[in-house]
Design an enzyme around this catalytic site. Sequence first.
Site: not given
Length: 248
Positions: A98, A57
């Site tokens: 993230k 991701s």
Amino acid sequence: MSSVAERTTPARPAGRTRRSTASVVQGLVIALGFVMMVGGFALIAVDYRPYKIPTASMTPTLAIGDTVLARKADGGSVGRGDIVVFQDDTWGAESMVKRVVAVGGDTVAGDERGRLTVNGTPVREPYLEDKPILSVAFSVAVPEGRLFLLGDDRTNSLDSRSHLELAAGTVPATGVQARVEAIVLPFSRAGTQSRTTAFDGLGGEPAHQPGPLVPAAWAAAGGAATVVLASAAGGAVQLVRRLRGRRA
């Protein structure tokens, strides 16, 4: 009339004095190198933790399988653009990685093509790959004490856009555990993560400044090299002296 014989201390050979001085200098150099090596490693061990990236991701910035070093931090010390390790029970039990794109008080919005604005200002993110992005449109006012997080691979990331029904996709800043500062494995990708300037000019606190990782690593490596070289130099000098003694 008796005479008293004078006692004199035999003079120490010059060669022995030089050897003694050289040994002291060598010991000091080795001690200094040892302090540098242990101090550098200790600082890294206390301030940083390794994490292995489990998904793609954060591609291309972080690849699946990368091992990173992240400096311990709390939500109050991170800013827009920082890559953070965090944990939020509503997202799952595992720690995740993230990028912070908005902090408390910001209004962050995105369209179906993945274009991002923060407080109405378009953000150009140079770490994104130049490929079409299909995304969901959103506009979120981030509450104080919370963060809006996205993956760098916007086509393959379960991030704040996937949890808009839960606190508008935001996570508590208190869930931040650390801030990623370097890749250490594999060696082909090893290196520090430069701070991004993508969010500069938006006001508020900028993204982080580098921690002590680089100077600590240089101190540890330099100290180890000093110990090895000083020890090798001392051994070489002793070997030369022994060879000269045999010839004599």
